[in-house]
Design a protein around this motif. Structure first.
Motif, PDB file in Angstrom:
ATOM      1  N   ASP A 101      20.642 -11.034   0.857  1.00 13.86           N
ATOM      2  CA  ASP A 101      20.159 -10.532  -0.423  1.00 13.86           C
ATOM      3  C   ASP A 101      19.082  -9.471  -0.155  1.00 13.86           C
ATOM      4  O   ASP A 101      18.233  -9.645   0.706  1.00 13.86           O
ATOM      5  N   GLU A 102      19.129  -8.376  -0.908  1.00 13.54           N
ATOM      6  CA  GLU A 102      18.166  -7.298  -0.670  1.00 13.54           C
ATOM      7  C   GLU A 102      16.718  -7.763  -0.859  1.00 13.54           C
ATOM      8  O   GLU A 102      15.791  -7.181  -0.295  1.00 13.54           O
ATOM      9  N   ARG A 103      16.523  -8.830  -1.624  1.00 12.80           N
ATOM     10  CA  ARG A 103      15.157  -9.314  -1.866  1.00 12.80           C
ATOM     11  C   ARG A 103      14.557  -9.985  -0.642  1.00 12.80           C
ATOM     12  O   ARG A 103      13.357 -10.249  -0.597  1.00 12.80           O
ATOM     13  N   ALA A 104      15.393 -10.270   0.378  1.00 16.20           N
ATOM     14  CA  ALA A 104      14.892 -10.848   1.623  1.00 16.20           C
ATOM     15  C   ALA A 104      14.580  -9.777   2.667  1.00 16.20           C
ATOM     16  O   ALA A 104      14.102 -10.075   3.747  1.00 16.20           O
ATOM     17  N   VAL A 105      14.848  -8.515   2.321  1.00 14.86           N
ATOM     18  CA  VAL A 105      14.776  -7.409   3.280  1.00 14.86           C
ATOM     19  C   VAL A 105      13.465  -6.645   3.128  1.00 14.86           C
ATOM     20  O   VAL A 105      13.030  -6.337   2.017  1.00 14.86           O
ATOM     21  N   VAL A 106      12.839  -6.329   4.262  1.00 13.71           N
ATOM     22  CA  VAL A 106      11.629  -5.494   4.274  1.00 13.71           C
ATOM     23  C   VAL A 106      11.857  -4.361   5.273  1.00 13.71           C
ATOM     24  O   VAL A 106      12.251  -4.611   6.417  1.00 13.71           O
ATOM     25  N   PRO A 107      11.619  -3.106   4.880  1.00 21.09           N
ATOM     26  CA  PRO A 107      11.817  -1.980   5.801  1.00 21.09           C
ATOM     27  C   PRO A 107      10.840  -2.049   6.983  1.00 21.09           C
ATOM     28  O   PRO A 107       9.706  -2.507   6.840  1.00 21.09           O
ATOM     29  N   LEU A 108      11.286  -1.565   8.140  1.00 12.59           N
ATOM     30  CA  LEU A 108      10.430  -1.526   9.315  1.00 12.59           C
ATOM     31  C   LEU A 108       9.551  -0.275   9.286  1.00 12.59           C
ATOM     32  O   LEU A 108      10.004   0.790   8.852  1.00 12.59           O
ATOM     33  N   PRO A 109       8.319  -0.379   9.760  1.00 15.70           N
ATOM     34  CA  PRO A 109       7.511   0.835   9.930  1.00 15.70           C
ATOM     35  C   PRO A 109       8.221   1.799  10.884  1.00 15.70           C
ATOM     36  O   PRO A 109       8.968   1.377  11.764  1.00 15.70           O
ATOM     37  N   GLN A 277       4.699  -8.820   0.492  1.00 18.29           N
ATOM     38  CA  GLN A 277       3.378  -8.241   0.773  1.00 18.29           C
ATOM     39  C   GLN A 277       2.843  -8.717   2.111  1.00 18.29           C
ATOM     40  O   GLN A 277       2.344  -7.923   2.923  1.00 18.29           O
ATOM     41  N   SER A 278       2.980 -10.013   2.390  1.00 22.35           N
ATOM     42  CA  SER A 278       2.426 -10.548   3.635  1.00 22.35           C
ATOM     43  C   SER A 278       3.227 -10.085   4.851  1.00 22.35           C
ATOM     44  O   SER A 278       2.653  -9.782   5.905  1.00 22.35           O
ATOM     45  N   LEU A 279       4.562  -9.981   4.715  1.00 23.77           N
ATOM     46  CA  LEU A 279       5.368  -9.517   5.841  1.00 23.77           C
ATOM     47  C   LEU A 279       5.097  -8.041   6.132  1.00 23.77           C
ATOM     48  O   LEU A 279       5.041  -7.629   7.300  1.00 23.77           O
ATOM     49  N   ARG A 280       4.903  -7.249   5.093  1.00 27.27           N
ATOM     50  CA  ARG A 280       4.554  -5.840   5.310  1.00 27.27           C
ATOM     51  C   ARG A 280       3.223  -5.714   6.054  1.00 27.27           C
ATOM     52  O   ARG A 280       3.066  -4.875   6.952  1.00 27.27           O
ATOM     53  N   GLU A 281       2.246  -6.527   5.661  1.00 27.55           N
ATOM     54  CA  GLU A 281       0.956  -6.507   6.356  1.00 27.55           C
ATOM     55  C   GLU A 281       1.120  -6.862   7.825  1.00 27.55           C
ATOM     56  O   GLU A 281       0.580  -6.183   8.715  1.00 27.55           O
ATOM     57  N   LEU A 282       1.853  -7.922   8.105  1.00 31.46           N
ATOM     58  CA  LEU A 282       2.053  -8.371   9.475  1.00 31.46           C
ATOM     59  C   LEU A 282       2.757  -7.309  10.316  1.00 31.46           C
ATOM     60  O   LEU A 282       2.366  -7.039  11.463  1.00 31.46           O
ATOM     61  N   LEU A 283       3.793  -6.692   9.757  1.00 31.68           N
ATOM     62  CA  LEU A 283       4.510  -5.639  10.474  1.00 31.68           C
ATOM     63  C   LEU A 283       3.584  -4.473  10.806  1.00 31.68           C
ATOM     64  O   LEU A 283       3.619  -3.921  11.915  1.00 31.68           O
ATOM     65  N   ALA A 284       2.739  -4.109   9.857  1.00 26.36           N
ATOM     66  CA  ALA A 284       1.809  -2.997  10.080  1.00 26.36           C
ATOM     67  C   ALA A 284       0.819  -3.332  11.190  1.00 26.36           C
ATOM     68  O   ALA A 284       0.504  -2.477  12.034  1.00 26.36           O
TER      69      ALA A 284
END
Length: 324
Positions: A101-109, A277-284
């Motif tokens: 599902d697209e809602r489980a997807v987060v783009p990579l930096p 939000q939290s996964l984006r922070e962690l990836l960054a």
């Protein structure tokens, strides 16, 4: 495509490499061509039929996938073909192509390595939300991290300092593991194989105890950790590695206003804004180099059964990954 599944519960040998049709996306699904796949203890629990929730058969394990989006369903709104992404899913990750599902997807930096991305979601999000969401860690507080050289532990030590902890106390079983915890930012390290470990925690805090404790062993370790809490302390339970059932008299919590809190990552996944939000922070933080991940080995997808064997035999350090 190739994928790995099991049709019965059992040891690592029940994992089988299979051939099948590449999935077609429907609705809000996207199809990711996997570049790296995370391996977790939860995968072994699924395989043995002892996971927290039922595991239907046949079953394709795998919850962390990083790679390139190749197709999108007709209702997809936020993801484009060609994007490099990471996804945390309930199952199906041990495959060359995965529909999610697209809602489980987060783009990579930009420029982020897929292996780093696949090594992050389960342990990273667990450490983040155990400390911040469930443990309600505040600046200037003291944190106790058990198994500090493990997957959650290594990240929790780093995040506790990032979130403002005054002191991080890390327990680990060997001198090498304690040195790693120290290197990652722990202020005090303790050998939890010694009977005196709880006394050492109290000594390190001047007899006050810790404000937040991460606990995943159960049994006697749970009760000893509870006794290490300061007034208003929070103990967050996120596993039971000992396999022991733990009995607790709630009246014990009253004298010092203690809290015992449970944590289960799939519940966080249901809160899209919190998860993303939290996964984006962690990836960054990983991309900028301020959060370090420990990758212990990368293996071909066909060696999934051997990787499970290594993981359960505790013969590796750091995160294990599969690659198609």
């Amino acid at each position: 495509m190739k994928f790995v599944q099991f049709v019965e519960y059992g040891g690592p040998d029940v994992l089988r490499v299979c051939e099948g049709e590449r999935p077609k996306p429907t609705g809000r699904q996207v199809v990711i061509e996997a570049e790296a796949i995370g391996v977790n203890y939860a995968d072994t629990a699924r395989r043995e039929g002892r996971y927290v929730v039922p595991t239907p058969l046949p079953f394709i394990p795998g919850t962390e996938v990083a790679g390139v989006v190749r197709e999108v369903g007709p209702e997809v709104q936020t993801v484009l073909p060609g994007q490099r992404v990471v996804a945390l899913i309930e199952s199906g990750g041990y495959a060359e192509f995965v529909a999610v599902d697209e809602r489980a997807v987060v783009p990579l930096p930009d420029g982020m390595d897929a292996r780093q991305a696949a090594a992050l979601p389960v342990q990273g999000l667990s450490a983040y939300h155990i400390l911040k969401t469930m443990g309600r860690l505040e600046e200037g507080e003291t944190v106790l991290v058990h198994a500090a050289a493990g997957g959650v532990g290594t990240i929790a030590v780093q995040l506790a300092k990032r979130f403002g902890a005054k002191m991080v106390i890390a327990t680990a079983s060997t001198e090498e593991k304690r040195a790693l915890a120290k290197q990652l930012g722990a202020d005090v390290t303790i050998d939890y194989t010694k009977d005196s470990w709880a006394a050492a925690v109290m000594e390190a805090t001047g007899g006050r105890g810790v404000d937040v404790a991460l606990e995943m062993a159960g049994g006697d370790v749970f009760h000893q950790t509870l006794d290490c809490l300061a007034p208003f302390g929070r103990l967050v339970v996120y596993g039971a590695a000992s396999g022991e059932m733990t009995r607790l008299n709630p009246v014990r919590l009253m004298a010092k206003n203690w809290s015992v809190i449970g944590f289960f990552l799939p519940q966080i996944m249901k809160k899209r804004a919190l998860y993303e939000q939290s996964l984006r922070e962690l990836l960054a933080w990983v991309q900028e180099g301020s959060l370090k991940l420990m990758i212990g080995g990368v293996y071909p997808l066909e060696q999934a059964s051997e990787v499970h064997r290594l993981l359960q035999g505790r013969k590796t350090h750091g995160k294990l990954l599969l690659v198609p």
